[in-house]
Design a protein around this motif. Structure first.
Motif, short mmCIF file in Angstrom:
data_model
loop_
_atom_site.label_atom_id
_atom_site.label_comp_id
_atom_site.label_asym_id
_atom_site.label_seq_id
_atom_site.Cartn_x
_atom_site.Cartn_y
_atom_site.Cartn_z
N ARG A 128 0.84 -1.20 0.00
CA ARG A 128 0.00 0.00 0.00
C ARG A 128 0.87 1.25 0.00
O ARG A 128 0.63 2.19 -0.77
N THR A 129 1.89 1.27 0.84
CA THR A 129 2.78 2.42 0.90
C THR A 129 3.50 2.62 -0.42
O THR A 129 3.60 3.74 -0.94
N PHE A 130 4.01 1.52 -1.00
CA PHE A 130 4.75 1.64 -2.26
C PHE A 130 3.86 2.11 -3.39
O PHE A 130 4.24 2.98 -4.18
N SER A 131 2.65 1.55 -3.49
CA SER A 131 1.76 1.92 -4.59
C SER A 131 1.28 3.36 -4.47
O SER A 131 0.84 3.96 -5.44
N GLN A 132 1.38 3.94 -3.27
CA GLN A 132 0.99 5.33 -3.07
C GLN A 132 2.20 6.25 -3.17
O GLN A 132 2.38 6.98 -4.14
N GLN A 133 3.09 6.17 -2.20
CA GLN A 133 4.20 7.11 -2.12
C GLN A 133 5.13 6.99 -3.32
O GLN A 133 5.57 7.99 -3.89
N GLY A 134 5.42 5.75 -3.72
CA GLY A 134 6.37 5.56 -4.81
C GLY A 134 5.87 6.06 -6.15
O GLY A 134 6.67 6.36 -7.03
N ASP A 184 7.26 26.70 -14.86
CA ASP A 184 5.85 26.94 -15.11
C ASP A 184 5.06 25.66 -15.35
O ASP A 184 3.89 25.55 -14.99
N ARG A 185 5.66 24.64 -15.98
CA ARG A 185 4.90 23.46 -16.40
C ARG A 185 5.22 22.21 -15.61
O ARG A 185 4.68 21.16 -15.90
N GLY A 186 6.12 22.30 -14.65
CA GLY A 186 6.56 21.09 -13.97
C GLY A 186 6.20 21.00 -12.51
O GLY A 186 6.77 20.20 -11.78
N LEU A 187 5.23 21.81 -12.05
CA LEU A 187 4.94 21.84 -10.62
C LEU A 187 4.40 20.50 -10.13
O LEU A 187 4.78 20.02 -9.06
N GLY A 188 3.51 19.89 -10.89
CA GLY A 188 2.96 18.59 -10.47
C GLY A 188 4.04 17.53 -10.38
O GLY A 188 4.10 16.76 -9.41
N LEU A 189 4.90 17.45 -11.38
CA LEU A 189 5.96 16.45 -11.39
C LEU A 189 6.89 16.66 -10.21
O LEU A 189 7.26 15.69 -9.52
N HIS A 190 7.29 17.89 -9.94
CA HIS A 190 8.19 18.14 -8.82
C HIS A 190 7.52 17.91 -7.47
O HIS A 190 8.15 17.41 -6.53
N THR A 191 6.22 18.25 -7.37
CA THR A 191 5.49 17.96 -6.13
C THR A 191 5.46 16.46 -5.86
O THR A 191 5.69 16.00 -4.73
N GLY A 192 5.14 15.67 -6.90
CA GLY A 192 5.14 14.22 -6.75
C GLY A 192 6.52 13.67 -6.47
O GLY A 192 6.69 12.75 -5.64
N ALA A 193 7.54 14.22 -7.15
CA ALA A 193 8.91 13.73 -6.97
C ALA A 193 9.40 14.00 -5.55
O ALA A 193 10.14 13.19 -4.98
N LEU A 194 9.00 15.13 -4.95
CA LEU A 194 9.40 15.41 -3.57
C LEU A 194 8.93 14.29 -2.64
O LEU A 194 9.69 13.81 -1.80
N SER A 195 7.68 13.85 -2.81
CA SER A 195 7.15 12.79 -1.97
C SER A 195 7.80 11.45 -2.30
O SER A 195 8.18 10.69 -1.40
N SER A 196 7.95 11.14 -3.59
CA SER A 196 8.49 9.84 -3.98
C SER A 196 9.94 9.68 -3.57
O SER A 196 10.34 8.66 -3.00
#
Length: 392
Positions: A55-61, A332-344
């Motif tokens: 569960r943790t891997f499928s979410q955070q990762g 400008d276009r990478g906020l989602g990717l960087h937000t997700g990468a911070l968590s992953s």
């Protein structure tokens, strides 16, 4: 081209309420999952651990995937699909009786969060930056309110779960699914429709760019050092306390402190600290909690309570600050990717550190806590400089 269902203020309210509701629905179910799997379904301990780990891997990762999809299609589709998958996962889990259906349902539950959480976190960061530009209000204030709403949900969710458990674990799952159904309906009606954008690099190319972005990787290390210490709430703290009832009260204390204190702490830090300085100060407070736990005499609730209070104080400074820094590195276009990468990426650091720290905790005494104190101090040294000036 955007068709707006709510204004900027209404969208902020929707996102804050959404974060509260996410955690209500999540914590109504997940704290009781291990007991259900072992006691009601009779699964072996290693299999229970595997289920929780998946569960943790499928979410955070997979947060980075959800963030990339948010950049490409906007937050609305990611939230709607994620909520629909979470409803399906909770409903499936309510009636799953064998190992494989349970595993599939739990992975679905985790993947759902990997879609909707980065979308909401990305949009609240974008709104915080926009408000800062329009009004001068530091972005950490809105991000602090968002964090407090999540902790309020984490405080209320287990209560809903306990009430629903009177009718059995399936009832708790269905209650959680009902919460996400309300979130789905709210976003279907109120979330702005954003046209799909073009010009995004391929995911592999974008990830390569992140891998070469030294300052952002340093931010991930700094934030990851906080997450490693927060994970000690589940690893070192139970060993320190020994009493499950006392441990439950300490968890409630942590959530309650954030609910009551996050907004005033964010207002204060926004007046006197830059986001980078707030992140460093938060990490130092977390380290101080470890040192105090090592030096205070005796075992039991007092050293543990001091650790929880200082960890939570550090959390109230560090978490909004780290999220506030992401837009400075994302473009400008990478906020989602960087937000997700911070968590992953931070989650990977937690995964790598868990086994050796678990072995260290088994030694007992003051040494493990002194070693733990070094982690956030090293993280504070990793906080990258930014172009933004500190306030006032």
């Amino acid at each position: 081209m955007t068709t707006t269902a709510v204004g900027a203020t209404g969208l902020v309210r929707l996102l804050v309420v959404t974060q509260f509701a996410f955690n209500v629905g999540f914590y109504a179910v997940l704290p009781h999952l291990a007991t259900h799997l072992s006691d009601q379904l009779g699964l072996a301990g290693w299999l229970v651990g595997l289920v929780l780990g998946l569960r943790t891997f499928s979410q955070q990762g997979l947060f980075v995937i959800g963030g990339a999809l948010t950049d490409r299609f906007g937050p609305r589709p990611a939230v709607l699909v994620g909520c629909a998958l979470r409803i399906a996962g909770f409903t499936w889990l309510a009636f799953a009786r064998d190992a494989w259906p349970v595993l599939a349902a739990v992975v679905l539950i985790g993947f759902a969060a990997a879609l909707f959480s980065p979308a909401v976190e990305t949009e609240i960061a974008r709104q915080a930056v926009d408000r800062e530009r329009r009004t001068g209000e530091p972005r950490t204030r809105l991000l602090g309110l968002f964090h407090a709403a999540g902790q309020a949900g984490a405080l209320l969710g287990p209560v809903l779960g306990v009430l629903a458990l009177g009718s059995g674990f399936p009832a708790a799952c269905l209650a959680g699914a009902g919460v996400f159904a309300l979130v789905l309906l709210g976003h279907w009606r109120l979330m702005p429709r954003t046209a799909a954008t073009t010009g995004h690099p391929r995911l592999v190319t974008a990830l390569g760019g992140i891998a070469r972005h030294r300052a952002f990787l340093l931010l991930c290390l700094a934030y990851g050092s906080y997450l490693v210490l927060y994970n000690q709430m589940y690893l070192a703290l139970p060993a320190e306390v020994g009493d499950p009832a006392a441990l439950g009260w300490l968890f409630a204390l942590s959530s309650g402190l954030v609910v009551l204190g996050q907004v005033p702490v964010s207002r204060w830090s926004a007046r006197v600290l830059s986001a980078g300085a707030a992140l460093r100060a938060g990490l130092v407070l977390v380290a101080a909690g470890c040192v105090a736990t090592a030096l205070l005499p005796g075992d039991g609730p007092l050293p543990a309570a001091v650790f929880v209070v200082l960890l939570t104080a550090g959390q109230m400074l560090a978490v909004p600050a780290a999220r506030a820094l992401v837009p400075d590195f994302a473009g400008d276009r990478g906020l989602g990717l960087h937000t997700g990468a911070l968590s992953s990426l931070s989650g990977v650091l937690v995964l790598v550190a868990s086994a050796p720290l678990g072995a260290l905790v088994d030694l007992g005494g003051a040494t493990p806590w002194l070693v733990l104190a070094a982690i956030p101090l090293l993280g504070a040294l990793c906080v990258p400089p930014t172009r933004r000036e500190p306030p006032g």
